[in-house]
Design a protein around this motif. Structure first.
Motif, PDB file in Angstrom:
ATOM      1  N   ASP A  33       0.816  -1.217   0.000  1.00 36.00           N
ATOM      2  CA  ASP A  33       0.000   0.000   0.000  1.00 36.00           C
ATOM      3  C   ASP A  33       0.848   1.264   0.000  1.00 36.00           C
ATOM      4  O   ASP A  33       0.407   2.309  -0.479  1.00 36.00           O
ATOM      5  CB  ASP A  33      -0.902   0.008   1.239  1.00 36.00           C
ATOM      6  N   ARG A  34       2.030   1.197   0.555  1.00 31.98           N
ATOM      7  CA  ARG A  34       2.936   2.338   0.602  1.00 31.98           C
ATOM      8  C   ARG A  34       4.301   1.881   0.092  1.00 31.98           C
ATOM      9  O   ARG A  34       4.866   0.922   0.619  1.00 31.98           O
ATOM     10  CB  ARG A  34       3.073   2.885   2.021  1.00 31.98           C
ATOM     11  N   VAL A  35       4.829   2.574  -0.904  1.00 34.34           N
ATOM     12  CA  VAL A  35       6.111   2.204  -1.504  1.00 34.34           C
ATOM     13  C   VAL A  35       7.122   3.313  -1.238  1.00 34.34           C
ATOM     14  O   VAL A  35       6.931   4.457  -1.674  1.00 34.34           O
ATOM     15  CB  VAL A  35       5.961   1.962  -3.022  1.00 34.34           C
ATOM     16  N   LEU A  36       8.168   2.980  -0.505  1.00 36.68           N
ATOM     17  CA  LEU A  36       9.248   3.927  -0.231  1.00 36.68           C
ATOM     18  C   LEU A  36      10.151   4.022  -1.449  1.00 36.68           C
ATOM     19  O   LEU A  36      10.380   3.024  -2.142  1.00 36.68           O
ATOM     20  CB  LEU A  36      10.047   3.455   0.981  1.00 36.68           C
ATOM     21  N   ARG A  37      10.665   5.219  -1.740  1.00 35.64           N
ATOM     22  CA  ARG A  37      11.470   5.414  -2.947  1.00 35.64           C
ATOM     23  C   ARG A  37      12.751   6.173  -2.615  1.00 35.64           C
ATOM     24  O   ARG A  37      12.806   6.968  -1.683  1.00 35.64           O
ATOM     25  CB  ARG A  37      10.658   6.168  -4.000  1.00 35.64           C
ATOM     26  N   GLY A  38      13.772   5.896  -3.416  1.00 31.15           N
ATOM     27  CA  GLY A  38      15.028   6.610  -3.266  1.00 31.15           C
ATOM     28  C   GLY A  38      15.752   6.262  -1.984  1.00 31.15           C
ATOM     29  O   GLY A  38      15.581   5.184  -1.416  1.00 31.15           O
ATOM     30  N   THR A  39      16.599   7.199  -1.523  1.00 34.45           N
ATOM     31  CA  THR A  39      17.398   6.960  -0.323  1.00 34.45           C
ATOM     32  C   THR A  39      17.129   7.986   0.774  1.00 34.45           C
ATOM     33  O   THR A  39      17.797   7.973   1.808  1.00 34.45           O
ATOM     34  CB  THR A  39      18.903   6.973  -0.656  1.00 34.45           C
ATOM     35  N   SER A  40      16.159   8.859   0.564  1.00 31.64           N
ATOM     36  CA  SER A  40      15.858   9.871   1.585  1.00 31.64           C
ATOM     37  C   SER A  40      14.962   9.290   2.673  1.00 31.64           C
ATOM     38  O   SER A  40      14.094   8.456   2.403  1.00 31.64           O
ATOM     39  CB  SER A  40      15.163  11.076   0.957  1.00 31.64           C
ATOM     40  N   ALA A  41      15.159   9.758   3.900  1.00 27.79           N
ATOM     41  CA  ALA A  41      14.301   9.349   5.004  1.00 27.79           C
ATOM     42  C   ALA A  41      12.870   9.794   4.745  1.00 27.79           C
ATOM     43  O   ALA A  41      12.632  10.896   4.234  1.00 27.79           O
ATOM     44  CB  ALA A  41      14.817   9.938   6.307  1.00 27.79           C
ATOM     45  N   THR A  42      11.911   8.951   5.094  1.00 29.10           N
ATOM     46  CA  THR A  42      10.500   9.219   4.836  1.00 29.10           C
ATOM     47  C   THR A  42       9.692   9.030   6.107  1.00 29.10           C
ATOM     48  O   THR A  42       9.751   7.960   6.720  1.00 29.10           O
ATOM     49  CB  THR A  42       9.954   8.256   3.768  1.00 29.10           C
ATOM     50  N   PRO A  43       8.916  10.053   6.528  1.00 28.99           N
ATOM     51  CA  PRO A  43       8.063   9.866   7.702  1.00 28.99           C
ATOM     52  C   PRO A  43       7.000   8.795   7.437  1.00 28.99           C
ATOM     53  O   PRO A  43       6.387   8.765   6.377  1.00 28.99           O
ATOM     54  CB  PRO A  43       7.421  11.242   7.897  1.00 28.99           C
ATOM     55  N   VAL A  44       6.811   7.922   8.407  1.00 25.44           N
ATOM     56  CA  VAL A  44       5.766   6.901   8.347  1.00 25.44           C
ATOM     57  C   VAL A  44       4.568   7.341   9.171  1.00 25.44           C
ATOM     58  O   VAL A  44       3.412   7.188   8.766  1.00 25.44           O
ATOM     59  CB  VAL A  44       6.307   5.553   8.858  1.00 25.44           C
ATOM     60  N   ALA A  45       4.853   7.880  10.345  1.00 22.09           N
ATOM     61  CA  ALA A  45       3.838   8.396  11.255  1.00 22.09           C
ATOM     62  C   ALA A  45       4.567   9.275  12.258  1.00 22.09           C
ATOM     63  O   ALA A  45       5.801   9.380  12.230  1.00 22.09           O
ATOM     64  CB  ALA A  45       3.104   7.254  11.953  1.00 22.09           C
ATOM     65  N   ASP A  46       3.826   9.910  13.145  1.00 26.35           N
ATOM     66  CA  ASP A  46       4.446  10.766  14.136  1.00 26.35           C
ATOM     67  C   ASP A  46       5.471   9.972  14.941  1.00 26.35           C
ATOM     68  O   ASP A  46       5.138   8.978  15.589  1.00 26.35           O
ATOM     69  CB  ASP A  46       3.372  11.334  15.066  1.00 26.35           C
ATOM     70  N   GLY A  47       6.733  10.374  14.858  1.00 25.37           N
ATOM     71  CA  GLY A  47       7.797   9.735  15.608  1.00 25.37           C
ATOM     72  C   GLY A  47       8.435   8.538  14.939  1.00 25.37           C
ATOM     73  O   GLY A  47       9.394   7.969  15.474  1.00 25.37           O
ATOM     74  N   VAL A  48       7.928   8.130  13.777  1.00 18.47           N
ATOM     75  CA  VAL A  48       8.445   6.943  13.091  1.00 18.47           C
ATOM     76  C   VAL A  48       8.918   7.329  11.690  1.00 18.47           C
ATOM     77  O   VAL A  48       8.173   7.954  10.926  1.00 18.47           O
ATOM     78  CB  VAL A  48       7.376   5.841  12.990  1.00 18.47           C
ATOM     79  N   VAL A  49      10.153   6.943  11.355  1.00 14.37           N
ATOM     80  CA  VAL A  49      10.773   7.320  10.083  1.00 14.37           C
ATOM     81  C   VAL A  49      11.364   6.084   9.418  1.00 14.37           C
ATOM     82  O   VAL A  49      11.964   5.238  10.082  1.00 14.37           O
ATOM     83  CB  VAL A  49      11.890   8.374  10.303  1.00 14.37           C
ATOM     84  N   ALA A  50      11.170   5.981   8.107  1.00 15.51           N
ATOM     85  CA  ALA A  50      11.807   4.929   7.310  1.00 15.51           C
ATOM     86  C   ALA A  50      13.081   5.483   6.697  1.00 15.51           C
ATOM     87  O   ALA A  50      13.065   6.563   6.084  1.00 15.51           O
ATOM     88  CB  ALA A  50      10.862   4.445   6.214  1.00 15.51           C
ATOM     89  N   VAL A  51      14.184   4.769   6.841  1.00 14.12           N
ATOM     90  CA  VAL A  51      15.478   5.194   6.297  1.00 14.12           C
ATOM     91  C   VAL A  51      15.970   4.115   5.339  1.00 14.12           C
ATOM     92  O   VAL A  51      16.440   3.061   5.768  1.00 14.12           O
ATOM     93  CB  VAL A  51      16.510   5.412   7.418  1.00 14.12           C
ATOM     94  N   PRO A  52      15.876   4.343   4.030  1.00 15.64           N
ATOM     95  CA  PRO A  52      16.395   3.345   3.081  1.00 15.64           C
ATOM     96  C   PRO A  52      17.887   3.112   3.292  1.00 15.64           C
ATOM     97  O   PRO A  52      18.648   4.067   3.508  1.00 15.64           O
ATOM     98  CB  PRO A  52      16.116   3.981   1.721  1.00 15.64           C
ATOM     99  N   LEU A  53      18.284   1.835   3.258  1.00 17.66           N
ATOM    100  CA  LEU A  53      19.682   1.487   3.480  1.00 17.66           C
ATOM    101  C   LEU A  53      20.060   0.345   2.540  1.00 17.66           C
ATOM    102  O   LEU A  53      20.328  -0.770   2.971  1.00 17.66           O
ATOM    103  CB  LEU A  53      19.910   1.080   4.940  1.00 17.66           C
ATOM    104  N   PRO A  54      20.079   0.600   1.233  1.00 22.51           N
ATOM    105  CA  PRO A  54      20.388  -0.477   0.291  1.00 22.51           C
ATOM    106  C   PRO A  54      21.760  -1.094   0.572  1.00 22.51           C
ATOM    107  O   PRO A  54      22.704  -0.398   0.937  1.00 22.51           O
ATOM    108  CB  PRO A  54      20.361   0.224  -1.070  1.00 22.51           C
ATOM    109  N   GLY A  55      21.811  -2.416   0.412  1.00 23.73           N
ATOM    110  CA  GLY A  55      23.063  -3.136   0.640  1.00 23.73           C
ATOM    111  C   GLY A  55      22.794  -4.607   0.837  1.00 23.73           C
ATOM    112  O   GLY A  55      23.122  -5.424  -0.023  1.00 23.73           O
ATOM    113  N   HIS A  56      22.185  -4.968   1.960  1.00 28.04           N
ATOM    114  CA  HIS A  56      21.822  -6.379   2.165  1.00 28.04           C
ATOM    115  C   HIS A  56      20.924  -6.837   1.022  1.00 28.04           C
ATOM    116  O   HIS A  56      21.133  -7.904   0.444  1.00 28.04           O
ATOM    117  CB  HIS A  56      21.119  -6.553   3.506  1.00 28.04           C
ATOM    118  N   THR A  57      19.909  -6.042   0.710  1.00 27.03           N
ATOM    119  CA  THR A  57      19.145  -6.156  -0.534  1.00 27.03           C
ATOM    120  C   THR A  57      19.049  -4.766  -1.135  1.00 27.03           C
ATOM    121  O   THR A  57      19.371  -3.769  -0.485  1.00 27.03           O
ATOM    122  CB  THR A  57      17.723  -6.724  -0.305  1.00 27.03           C
TER     123      THR A  57
END
Length: 297
Positions: A174-198
């Motif tokens: 339902d939600r697709v994160l893109r690029g390498t910039s940090a993206t807010p998920v909700a108040d206080g929660v942030v997604a940080v892309p970290l390509p490498g393992h996959t």
């Protein structure tokens, strides 16, 4: 009755299905150890607390290899979800379809909950988790842990998150994160892309206290430090080094909560110093063939 069968009846044991995922050793340290590329019982429990540790290991084991005397697990002794503090719980019931990865419940101040990666699918478990508060989001750290994401999200009426780099593992997210910039998920929660393992690996940071690191890095008991799983890197160790170099200055947390490998709670400044040193060590690594047997727990 042969000697092996006698031991099975006399005490706790680990059967031949063990895949050496380390989950049991995390939950029963000093009681379950590693020998010959699998978990083994080091000694039997001596008190109620140690017996509870065995039950936790047994109910988390993805192959159900940790067996009690008499061989039958008692559902009444299932401790999961297991509180790590007042905000995060360990789901337990690790799935063989996610290579036995740990998953977590993250409770929010408004009474809602997020699930980070997923345990094995079970309607009974889903009911247990959602009874703790409405689950709004299922956050996938990467493709290896996507197996049950859609099913849990649909059961909860939650949004399923994944990065575009691993979208083929959850194409109906339902939600697709893109690029390498940090993206807010909700108040206080942030997604940080970290390509490498996959290609699509992501960290989820909450409240500057919790880092759900997926398989990007973990606490290693062998070295007593934060490490990367360079022997099990599917995409690129050089890309992982670049990701760490780019992000470590911005990562603040006290709890390291990985999918594989051990958990750790340390002061924020200690975690930050260790992450900087990890980035330096990772820059010196070179590609190597995937080798599960070379992994350091």
């Amino acid at each position: 009755m042969d000697g092996e069968q006698q031991r099975h009846h006399d005490g706790w044991y680990v059967d031949e299905r063990c895949t050496n995922c380390d989950v049991a050793r995390q939950l029963a340290p000093g009681l379950i150890g590693e020998a010959g590329g699998r978990s083994v019982v080091l000694r039997q429990p001596r008190d109620e607390d140690e017996t509870r540790q065995f039950h936790a290991a047994a109910h988390a084991c993805p192959t159900r290899s940790v067996r009690p005397p008499g061989r039958v697990l008692d559902a009444a002794q299932d401790p999961f979800p297991l509180p790590l503090d007042d905000t995060v719980q360990l789901c337990g019931h690790n799935s063989p379809h996610t290579a036995g990865a740990n998953s977590y419940l993250l409770h929010r101040p408004d009474g809602t909950t997020m699930m980070v990666d997923t345990p094995r699918w079970s309607a009974r478990l889903a009911a247990r988790y959602e009874a703790l508060g409405p689950v709004t989001d299922v956050l996938l750290t990467h493709r290896d842990h996507a197996a049950h994401g859609r099913r849990y999200a649909d059961r909860f009426g939650a949004r399923l998150w994944i990065h575009e780099g691993d979208l083929d593992a959850a194409p109906d997210a339902d939600r697709v994160l893109r690029g390498t910039s940090a993206t807010p998920v909700a108040d206080g929660v942030v997604a940080v892309p970290l390509p490498g393992h996959t290609r699509g690996s992501v960290l989820y940071l909450a409240d500057e206290r919790y880092c759900f690191s997926g398989d990007s890095f973990y606490w290693c008991r062998t070295t007593s430090d934060i490490e990367v799983a360079d022997s099990v890197t599917w995409y690129s160790i050089e890309e992982l080094a670049a990701s760490l170099t780019r992000t470590v200055a911005h990562l603040r947390f006290e709890w390291l909560l990985p999918g594989h490998g051990d958990r750790r709670h340390l002061p924020t400044h200690d975690m930050a110093e260790r992450l900087h040193r990890l980035a330096e060590r990772t820059r010196a690594l070179r590609p190597r063939p995937v080798d599960f047997t070379a992994h350091r727990w």
